[in-house]
Design a protein around this motif. Structure first.
Motif, PDB file in Angstrom:
ATOM      1  N   ILE A   1      49.003  41.475  39.199  1.00  0.00           N
ATOM      2  CA  ILE A   1      48.964  42.437  38.093  1.00  0.00           C
ATOM      3  C   ILE A   1      49.569  43.765  38.538  1.00  0.00           C
ATOM      4  N   SER A   2      49.856  44.622  37.556  1.00  0.00           N
ATOM      5  CA  SER A   2      50.294  45.984  37.860  1.00  0.00           C
ATOM      6  C   SER A   2      49.700  47.007  36.901  1.00  0.00           C
ATOM      7  N   HIS A   3      48.913  46.551  35.908  1.00  0.00           N
ATOM      8  CA  HIS A   3      48.326  47.468  34.924  1.00  0.00           C
ATOM      9  C   HIS A   3      46.876  47.066  34.636  1.00  0.00           C
ATOM     10  N   PHE A   4      46.110  48.000  34.141  1.00  0.00           N
ATOM     11  CA  PHE A   4      44.759  47.705  33.689  1.00  0.00           C
ATOM     12  C   PHE A   4      44.820  46.736  32.514  1.00  0.00           C
ATOM     13  N   GLY A   5      43.853  45.826  32.459  1.00  0.00           N
ATOM     14  CA  GLY A   5      43.767  44.869  31.368  1.00  0.00           C
ATOM     15  C   GLY A   5      44.445  43.554  31.660  1.00  0.00           C
ATOM     16  N   GLU A   6      45.454  43.558  32.529  1.00  0.00           N
ATOM     17  CA  GLU A   6      46.178  42.315  32.824  1.00  0.00           C
ATOM     18  C   GLU A   6      45.284  41.268  33.473  1.00  0.00           C
ATOM     19  N   MET A   7      44.432  41.703  34.406  1.00  0.00           N
ATOM     20  CA  MET A   7      43.596  40.729  35.097  1.00  0.00           C
ATOM     21  C   MET A   7      42.568  40.110  34.171  1.00  0.00           C
ATOM     22  N   HIS A   8      42.106  40.865  33.193  1.00  0.00           N
ATOM     23  CA  HIS A   8      41.226  40.254  32.185  1.00  0.00           C
ATOM     24  C   HIS A   8      41.936  39.091  31.508  1.00  0.00           C
ATOM     25  N   ARG A   9      43.195  39.299  31.155  1.00  0.00           N
ATOM     26  CA  ARG A   9      43.950  38.259  30.444  1.00  0.00           C
ATOM     27  C   ARG A   9      44.251  37.071  31.357  1.00  0.00           C
ATOM     28  N   LEU A  10      44.620  37.347  32.610  1.00  0.00           N
ATOM     29  CA  LEU A  10      44.867  36.254  33.545  1.00  0.00           C
ATOM     30  C   LEU A  10      43.577  35.503  33.847  1.00  0.00           C
ATOM     31  N   GLY A  11      42.498  36.248  34.032  1.00  0.00           N
ATOM     32  CA  GLY A  11      41.208  35.634  34.329  1.00  0.00           C
ATOM     33  C   GLY A  11      40.698  34.770  33.201  1.00  0.00           C
ATOM     34  N   ALA A  12      40.963  35.182  31.970  1.00  0.00           N
ATOM     35  CA  ALA A  12      40.528  34.391  30.812  1.00  0.00           C
ATOM     36  C   ALA A  12      41.232  33.047  30.769  1.00  0.00           C
ATOM     37  N   MET A  13      42.422  32.989  31.347  1.00  0.00           N
ATOM     38  CA  MET A  13      43.140  31.707  31.426  1.00  0.00           C
ATOM     39  C   MET A  13      42.682  30.895  32.633  1.00  0.00           C
ATOM     40  N   ALA A  14      42.675  31.502  33.823  1.00  0.00           N
ATOM     41  CA  ALA A  14      42.427  30.762  35.060  1.00  0.00           C
ATOM     42  C   ALA A  14      40.945  30.494  35.317  1.00  0.00           C
ATOM     43  N   ARG A  15      40.086  31.434  34.990  1.00  0.00           N
ATOM     44  CA  ARG A  15      38.644  31.331  35.222  1.00  0.00           C
ATOM     45  C   ARG A  15      38.321  30.632  36.549  1.00  0.00           C
ATOM     46  N   PRO A  16      38.697  31.235  37.667  1.00  0.00           N
ATOM     47  CA  PRO A  16      38.492  30.569  38.958  1.00  0.00           C
ATOM     48  C   PRO A  16      37.026  30.401  39.320  1.00  0.00           C
ATOM     49  N   ASP A  17      36.734  29.319  40.007  1.00  0.00           N
ATOM     50  CA  ASP A  17      35.397  29.098  40.556  1.00  0.00           C
ATOM     51  C   ASP A  17      35.222  29.907  41.837  1.00  0.00           C
ATOM     52  N   ILE A  18      36.345  30.094  42.559  1.00  0.00           N
ATOM     53  CA  ILE A  18      36.363  30.879  43.787  1.00  0.00           C
ATOM     54  C   ILE A  18      37.482  31.909  43.656  1.00  0.00           C
ATOM     55  N   ALA A  19      37.180  33.175  43.896  1.00  0.00           N
ATOM     56  CA  ALA A  19      38.201  34.224  43.893  1.00  0.00           C
ATOM     57  C   ALA A  19      38.361  34.745  45.314  1.00  0.00           C
ATOM     58  N   VAL A  20      39.604  34.858  45.774  1.00  0.00           N
ATOM     59  CA  VAL A  20      39.894  35.386  47.101  1.00  0.00           C
ATOM     60  C   VAL A  20      40.630  36.711  46.946  1.00  0.00           C
ATOM     61  N   TYR A  21      40.099  37.751  47.586  1.00  0.00           N
ATOM     62  CA  TYR A  21      40.714  39.080  47.574  1.00  0.00           C
ATOM     63  C   TYR A  21      41.294  39.374  48.948  1.00  0.00           C
ATOM     64  N   THR A  22      42.602  39.650  49.004  1.00  0.00           N
ATOM     65  CA  THR A  22      43.274  39.871  50.279  1.00  0.00           C
ATOM     66  C   THR A  22      43.125  41.302  50.778  1.00  0.00           C
ATOM     67  N   LEU A  23      43.308  42.280  49.883  1.00  0.00           N
ATOM     68  CA  LEU A  23      43.356  43.680  50.296  1.00  0.00           C
ATOM     69  C   LEU A  23      43.395  44.561  49.052  1.00  0.00           C
ATOM     70  N   ILE A  24      42.727  45.670  49.090  1.00  0.00           N
ATOM     71  CA  ILE A  24      42.871  46.690  48.053  1.00  0.00           C
ATOM     72  C   ILE A  24      43.699  47.808  48.666  1.00  0.00           C
ATOM     73  N   GLY A  25      44.972  47.822  48.339  1.00  0.00           N
ATOM     74  CA  GLY A  25      45.886  48.737  49.000  1.00  0.00           C
ATOM     75  C   GLY A  25      46.562  49.703  48.056  1.00  0.00           C
ATOM     76  N   ARG A  26      47.634  50.289  48.546  1.00  0.00           N
ATOM     77  CA  ARG A  26      48.352  51.336  47.818  1.00  0.00           C
ATOM     78  C   ARG A  26      49.566  50.736  47.119  1.00  0.00           C
ATOM     79  N   SER A  27      49.335  49.928  46.114  1.00  0.00           N
ATOM     80  CA  SER A  27      50.421  49.340  45.338  1.00  0.00           C
ATOM     81  C   SER A  27      50.190  49.594  43.853  1.00  0.00           C
ATOM     82  N   HIS A  28      51.293  49.678  43.110  1.00  0.00           N
ATOM     83  CA  HIS A  28      51.236  49.924  41.661  1.00  0.00           C
ATOM     84  C   HIS A  28      50.448  51.188  41.332  1.00  0.00           C
ATOM     85  N   LEU A  29      50.521  52.182  42.198  1.00  0.00           N
ATOM     86  CA  LEU A  29      49.770  53.417  41.974  1.00  0.00           C
ATOM     87  C   LEU A  29      50.306  54.191  40.776  1.00  0.00           C
TER      88      LEU A  29
END
Length: 455
Positions: free
Chosen positions: A164-192
């Motif tokens: 994603i690069s904007h607010f709201g996008e992950m809600h839309r992606l999540g509503a499609m994928a609905r993962p059982d397991i979510a993996v987070y790599t890093l919260i970094g300085r991208s799309h600021l």
């Protein structure tokens, strides 16, 4: 797709079927008519150069059971499901398809390292399950539905990258994928530019948690301060190098360009592991993959073998040995965190380190400060720094302020000048890193340099 027909496509998208063919089976979907094959629905999306509606007739002739479109072109008589918006219809259909999926779905997100981690997780799971994974860069609102459409009756696990690069996008992606397991790599300085700061990035990325089941699992990089302190309703598992992580690496040994060796430790688990790809970030991807593998019951030997199976994708930190130079091709993309990691990883290879760094884009009002900060980091590790792009001039300032001698730092306005200067100054034994945001096309400078080397 599982048990999908043209009639169901029309029903689930709220579309209107024209031209019959209601009972035709739909096994997947594509948005490029050149990829159409029997069973694959063609989604007629507008493109930068051509409108997908121009290719509907050709797609039907190639065997598409139907096309998803906003209109029926003149002269087309085959099955076409018309909807007001094709992208939105794909999202609705993907959400319905996901309801039929009863196998584990793993979602991969974060500011950097998503594709590497997705591939590593898929390699581990593929040792035990028939595993589907995101292809190419299909991690956005058009790509994620195409991945979900590929899940069939034979699929035993799915690994889906979510970008994603904007607010709201992950809600839309999540509503499609609905993962059982979510993996987070890093919260970094991208799309600021759109997300503001790291806390904004965290807020945007964790929209995914709202779309997950409450009994799901969230696997996070425990060495990331924001992820380590994340609170969620789902069960949380941390991975990293820190002693407090649930899944961690011990006895790390850098093997240079050949990768690294370490022991994965998690409770009673001790898994001797080797990653055959360069970069410190590979350790984190392997730990995330091990965490998912342990959760899904993959045997220790298969976890180790799956990690060893990993091969770099695209231009992500691949190492080229020319016989006298070691070149790290990391031209695929860049943000401050991945650039810092690339510099530290290249320094592990030994030899004189020469970095050719392009602009890091989409940083908004943080751009000048972040480029300057990378320059300061380079000053401590890099012997020669050459930059390209408007913003990267601040790297030069940061490097000089950090103590690099001015004669070893220089900014260039063209790829040609950058490559030529490197040709004049490179010497046997050098380690040379090429990195920048995708829009900077640092691969062009690399290609020009290699041509000069051959001449």
């Amino acid at each position: 797709m599982i048990d999908m027909t043209v009639a169901k496509v029309a029903e689930y998208t709220g579309g209107t079927l024209h031209g019959g063919g209601a009972e035709r089976a739909v096994t997947g979907a594509v948005r490029d008519n050149r990829e159409v094959a029997p069973g694959l629905m063609f989604c007629a999306l507008p493109g930068a150069r051509r409108d997908g509606h121009e290719f509907i007739a050709a797609a039907l002739e190639a065997g598409a059971p139907c096309c998803l479109a906003q209109r029926v072109p003149e002269g087309v008589s085959g099955p076409v499901v018309t909807v007001p918006d094709v992208a939105q219809a794909m999202a609705r259909l993907a959400a319905r398809c996901r309801e039929a999926v009863k196998v584990p779905v793993v979602g991969i997100t974060g500011s950097s390292g998503k594709t590497t981690t997705k591939e590593m997780v898929a390699c581990v799971l593929a040792r035990r399950f028939n595993t589907l994974r995101t292809e190419k860069n299909f991690n956005n609102e058009l790509g994620v539905p195409l991945t979900i459409f590929r899940i069939g009756p034979e699929t035993e696990a799915a690994v889906i990258e979510l970008g994603i690069s904007h607010f709201g996008e992950m809600h839309r992606l999540g509503a499609m994928a609905r993962p059982d397991i979510a993996v987070y790599t890093l919260i970094g300085r991208s799309h600021l530019e759109a997300l503001g700061d790291r806390r904004g990035v965290l807020r945007a990325k964790t929209e995914l948690l709202d779309e997950m089941p409450r009994d799901g699992l969230v696997v996070v990089n425990g060495d990331d301060d924001l992820l380590a302190s994340l609170r969620c309703e789902q069960r949380k598992l941390t991975y990293g190098l820190g002693n407090g992580c649930n899944v961690r690496a011990e006895d790390y040994r850098c093997l240079g360009a050949e990768g690294s060796e370490f022991t994965v430790v998690s409770g009673a688990y001790r898994i001797e592991t080797r990653v055959g790809a360069f970069g410190r970030h590979m350790v984190y991807a392997a730990l995330a993959a091990a965490a998912v593998g342990i959760e899904l019951g993959v045997p220790d030997a298969d976890i180790a073998a799956g990690i060893a199976d990993y091969q770099p994708v695209g231009r992500r930190a691949s190492v080229i040995n020319t016989g006298c130079l070691t070149i790290v091709d990391d031209c695929y993309n860049a943000n401050p965190d991945s650039t810092q990691m690339a510099i530290l990883s290249a320094a592990d290879l030994g030899g004189r380190l020469v970095c050719l760094l392009g602009d890091m884009l989409e940083l908004g009002n943080r751009s000048a400060a972040e480029h300057y900060r990378i320059g300061r980091i380079a000053a401590a590790k890099v012997d020669m720094l050459y930059t390209y792009g408007t913003n990267s001039e601040r790297m030069v300032s940061g490097a000089i302020t950090g103590g690099m001698k001015q004669k070893f730092v220089e900014h260039f306005d063209t790829h040609e000048d950058l490559a030529h200067m490197l040709k004049m100054r490179a010497r046997p034994g050098d380690v040379i890193l090429f990195k920048g945001s995708r829009g900077m096309r640092m691969e062009k400078a690399l290609s020009l340099f290699l041509k000069e080397e051959e001449s």
